[in-house]
Design a protein around this motif. Structure first.
Motif, PDB file in Angstrom:
ATOM      1  N   HIS A  53       0.836  -1.195   0.000  1.00 42.34           N
ATOM      2  CA  HIS A  53       0.000   0.000   0.000  1.00 42.34           C
ATOM      3  C   HIS A  53       0.877   1.254   0.000  1.00 42.34           C
ATOM      4  O   HIS A  53       1.835   1.349   0.774  1.00 42.34           O
ATOM      5  CB  HIS A  53      -0.921   0.012   1.221  1.00 42.34           C
ATOM      6  CG  HIS A  53      -1.907  -1.121   1.224  1.00 42.34           C
ATOM      7  ND1 HIS A  53      -1.662  -2.302   1.882  1.00 42.34           N
ATOM      8  CD2 HIS A  53      -3.127  -1.256   0.644  1.00 42.34           C
ATOM      9  CE1 HIS A  53      -2.698  -3.117   1.709  1.00 42.34           C
ATOM     10  NE2 HIS A  53      -3.594  -2.507   0.962  1.00 42.34           N
ATOM     11  N   TYR A  54       0.516   2.194  -0.844  1.00 43.87           N
ATOM     12  CA  TYR A  54       1.250   3.456  -0.965  1.00 43.87           C
ATOM     13  C   TYR A  54       0.267   4.620  -0.910  1.00 43.87           C
ATOM     14  O   TYR A  54      -0.905   4.483  -1.288  1.00 43.87           O
ATOM     15  CB  TYR A  54       2.020   3.511  -2.288  1.00 43.87           C
ATOM     16  CG  TYR A  54       3.158   2.527  -2.377  1.00 43.87           C
ATOM     17  CD1 TYR A  54       4.455   2.882  -2.008  1.00 43.87           C
ATOM     18  CD2 TYR A  54       2.941   1.225  -2.819  1.00 43.87           C
ATOM     19  CE1 TYR A  54       5.499   1.983  -2.091  1.00 43.87           C
ATOM     20  CE2 TYR A  54       3.983   0.313  -2.898  1.00 43.87           C
ATOM     21  CZ  TYR A  54       5.257   0.701  -2.537  1.00 43.87           C
ATOM     22  OH  TYR A  54       6.292  -0.201  -2.615  1.00 43.87           O
ATOM     23  N   ASP A  55       0.779   5.764  -0.469  1.00 50.47           N
ATOM     24  CA  ASP A  55      -0.023   6.976  -0.605  1.00 50.47           C
ATOM     25  C   ASP A  55      -0.238   7.290  -2.082  1.00 50.47           C
ATOM     26  O   ASP A  55      -1.355   7.607  -2.508  1.00 50.47           O
ATOM     27  CB  ASP A  55       0.684   8.162   0.062  1.00 50.47           C
ATOM     28  CG  ASP A  55       0.720   8.056   1.573  1.00 50.47           C
ATOM     29  OD1 ASP A  55      -0.245   7.525   2.148  1.00 50.47           O
ATOM     30  OD2 ASP A  55       1.710   8.498   2.170  1.00 50.47           O
ATOM     31  N   VAL A  56       0.857   7.206  -2.859  1.00 50.36           N
ATOM     32  CA  VAL A  56       0.813   7.611  -4.275  1.00 50.36           C
ATOM     33  C   VAL A  56       1.637   6.644  -5.111  1.00 50.36           C
ATOM     34  O   VAL A  56       2.742   6.254  -4.715  1.00 50.36           O
ATOM     35  CB  VAL A  56       1.379   9.033  -4.470  1.00 50.36           C
ATOM     36  CG1 VAL A  56       1.184   9.494  -5.918  1.00 50.36           C
ATOM     37  CG2 VAL A  56       0.742  10.021  -3.503  1.00 50.36           C
ATOM     38  N   VAL A  57       1.097   6.277  -6.252  1.00 47.30           N
ATOM     39  CA  VAL A  57       1.879   5.593  -7.285  1.00 47.30           C
ATOM     40  C   VAL A  57       2.000   6.542  -8.470  1.00 47.30           C
ATOM     41  O   VAL A  57       0.993   7.077  -8.960  1.00 47.30           O
ATOM     42  CB  VAL A  57       1.232   4.266  -7.722  1.00 47.30           C
ATOM     43  CG1 VAL A  57       1.919   3.720  -8.985  1.00 47.30           C
ATOM     44  CG2 VAL A  57       1.325   3.238  -6.606  1.00 47.30           C
ATOM     45  N   ILE A  58       3.239   6.775  -8.891  1.00 45.57           N
ATOM     46  CA  ILE A  58       3.511   7.611 -10.057  1.00 45.57           C
ATOM     47  C   ILE A  58       3.942   6.692 -11.185  1.00 45.57           C
ATOM     48  O   ILE A  58       4.935   5.965 -11.057  1.00 45.57           O
ATOM     49  CB  ILE A  58       4.621   8.643  -9.763  1.00 45.57           C
ATOM     50  CG1 ILE A  58       4.226   9.530  -8.589  1.00 45.57           C
ATOM     51  CG2 ILE A  58       4.919   9.478 -11.000  1.00 45.57           C
ATOM     52  CD1 ILE A  58       5.349  10.459  -8.124  1.00 45.57           C
ATOM     53  N   VAL A  59       3.213   6.716 -12.278  1.00 42.05           N
ATOM     54  CA  VAL A  59       3.554   5.883 -13.427  1.00 42.05           C
ATOM     55  C   VAL A  59       4.308   6.761 -14.421  1.00 42.05           C
ATOM     56  O   VAL A  59       3.722   7.640 -15.060  1.00 42.05           O
ATOM     57  CB  VAL A  59       2.307   5.266 -14.072  1.00 42.05           C
ATOM     58  CG1 VAL A  59       2.717   4.277 -15.168  1.00 42.05           C
ATOM     59  CG2 VAL A  59       1.453   4.574 -13.028  1.00 42.05           C
ATOM     60  N   GLY A  60       5.609   6.527 -14.539  1.00 44.85           N
ATOM     61  CA  GLY A  60       6.465   7.338 -15.388  1.00 44.85           C
ATOM     62  C   GLY A  60       7.541   8.012 -14.555  1.00 44.85           C
ATOM     63  O   GLY A  60       7.225   8.737 -13.601  1.00 44.85           O
ATOM     64  N   GLY A  61       8.810   7.763 -14.908  1.00 38.17           N
ATOM     65  CA  GLY A  61       9.905   8.269 -14.093  1.00 38.17           C
ATOM     66  C   GLY A  61      10.833   9.217 -14.816  1.00 38.17           C
ATOM     67  O   GLY A  61      12.032   9.219 -14.552  1.00 38.17           O
ATOM     68  N   SER A  62      10.282  10.038 -15.715  1.00 40.47           N
ATOM     69  CA  SER A  62      11.099  11.062 -16.376  1.00 40.47           C
ATOM     70  C   SER A  62      10.845  12.414 -15.706  1.00 40.47           C
ATOM     71  O   SER A  62      10.559  12.465 -14.522  1.00 40.47           O
ATOM     72  CB  SER A  62      10.808  11.091 -17.868  1.00 40.47           C
ATOM     73  OG  SER A  62      11.263   9.894 -18.479  1.00 40.47           O
ATOM     74  N   ALA A  63      10.920  13.498 -16.475  1.00 44.13           N
ATOM     75  CA  ALA A  63      10.894  14.835 -15.876  1.00 44.13           C
ATOM     76  C   ALA A  63       9.638  15.090 -15.044  1.00 44.13           C
ATOM     77  O   ALA A  63       9.721  15.554 -13.901  1.00 44.13           O
ATOM     78  CB  ALA A  63      11.025  15.885 -16.977  1.00 44.13           C
TER      79      ALA A  63
END
Length: 395
Positions: A53-63
């Protein structure tokens, strides 16, 4: 390690060390070998997320994704960044129009940005990984603790199978995947020149090809007129506009502008760009096919074009919803009329999809590193505000 092995050979152990020392040396070597094997195993085995479990998942690790992760890491949010490792600017040798980094390579900028984010212990990375499916247990006013369930797949080298990973859940989702350029397949040499002398943005690349013979092609006529007004200041005149146009391609106003500036441009109607003759990505001439089929090579140094694109995130799985009490029919897709993810520009929140944000190139045709970073920071700030208020009210 080799030095240790040399000093514990049977002869040296007998002649140089006591039995007690021999035991210590053997234990040291055993520990070293065990640690080495564990390291090899860790490097070769696929990394898995440390939590479910995470607060936030960010899909994409560029700028855009890294900018969002930096802001959220500084806010002590538990964040997972899922990155496929194929940014669309990887074909460029240098990035420009980015304050403080003008002229640096995209890979160097990426490495420095990633190092900044990795300094924050609440941010994790899942590299070489694609999101394969998402499930949103949402209603218009959903207050589920973790409304997003995300399935991922670790990518391997070509020819080997991908590895499914454990599902994870999160409170908020940020889509920062950018887009994948779909280059026309009927222009020979385009892939080799793309991002070098076959380009799409005058602000990112135009200065580097200034005062060179330049052509515009494969873009909407209205876009071509606007681009011509910008690029004619940079290019060696005349500027070539190449396309399969007819009398109805341009509006009367656009046609009048082209006629007024006919000394600055060459309008090649009923022509098709079919090839780029180049030297290691540096265009030397363009191959033009005339309407009757004749092929001609014209000296040229730079070509602007606007290829189509596709999303690398499964946007079709996002379910648009309407707020409670709204009787209108929800939209069929989360994309706007231009094919980008539709967001509120003041918050980067997806329209009609609760608990979801998007930033960077997947939301906007004005593609640049500075814009991507700005939208990533904005998305993270607004998202953290929502989570903070939600947490505060629940206590």
């Amino acid at each position: 390690f080799n030095t240790i092995l040399e000093h514990i050979s049977p002869v040296s152990m007998v002649t140089r060390t006591s039995p007690n020392m021999q035991r210590h040396l053997v234990a040291l070597v055993a520990t070293t070998i065990t640690g080495y094997l564990c390291l090899v195993g860790a490097l070769s085995s696929p990394k898995i997320p440390q939590r479910r479990h995470y607060d936030v998942v960010i899909v994409g690790g560029s700028a855009a994704g890294l900018s969002a992760a930096l802001t959220l890491g500084r806010s002590l949010r538990n964040v997972l960044v899922v990155d496929g490792g194929k940014p669309c600017n990887r074909f460029q040798n240098h990035s420009h129009n980015l304050l403080g980094f003008d002229g640096e390579s995209p890979s160097d900028i990426q490495s420095k940005a990633r190092a900044d984010v990795q300094a924050y212990e609440t941010v994790e990375f899942q590299d070489q990984t694609l999101v394969t499916s998402i499930d949103q247990e949402l209603s218009g006013s959903s207050d589920a603790a973790y409304p997003w369930t995300i399935s991922m797949e670790r990518q391997h080298e070509a020819g080997s199978e991908s590895l499914p990973l454990n599902q994870i859940q999160c409170r908020k989702l940020i889509i920062a995947t950018g887009v994948k350029d779909m280059l026309p397949q009927d222009i020979e040499g385009l892939e080799e020149c793309w991002g070098k002398t076959a380009i799409h943005c005058p602000y990112c690349h135009g200065y580097e090809v200034r005062n060179h013979r330049t052509a515009l092609t494969r873009m909407d006529p209205a876009v071509m007129v606007v681009m011509a007004s910008i690029i004619v200041r940079l290019a060696c005149r005349p500027l070539y506009l190449i396309g399969e146009f007819d009398d109805n391609s341009f509006t009367p106003e656009e046609s009048a502008l082209l006629e007024r500036h006919k000394e600055d441009i060459v309008l090649m109607t009923s022509h098709r760009l079919v090839g780029l003759n180049h030297d290691s990505g540096s265009i030397q001439s363009v191959r033009i096919q005339h309407e009757e089929g004749r092929v001609e090579d014209i000296p040229m140094a730079a070509v602007y074009l606007r290829p189509g694109f596709e999303h690398t995130f499964p946007v079709d799985q996002l379910k648009p919803l309407l707020a409670d009490g709204d009787n209108e029919t929800p939209p069929a897709t989360v994309l706007n009329e231009k094919g980008y993810v539709a967001v509120d520009p003041t918050t980067q929140k997806l329209l009609h999809v609760p608990h979801a944000f998007a930033c960077g190139d997947c939301t906007d045709a004005f593609r640049s590193l500075s814009t991507a970073m700005a939208t990533g920071t904005r998305a993270a700030k607004m998202l953290n505000f929502e989570l903070s208020m939600q947490d505060w009210k629940s206590r």
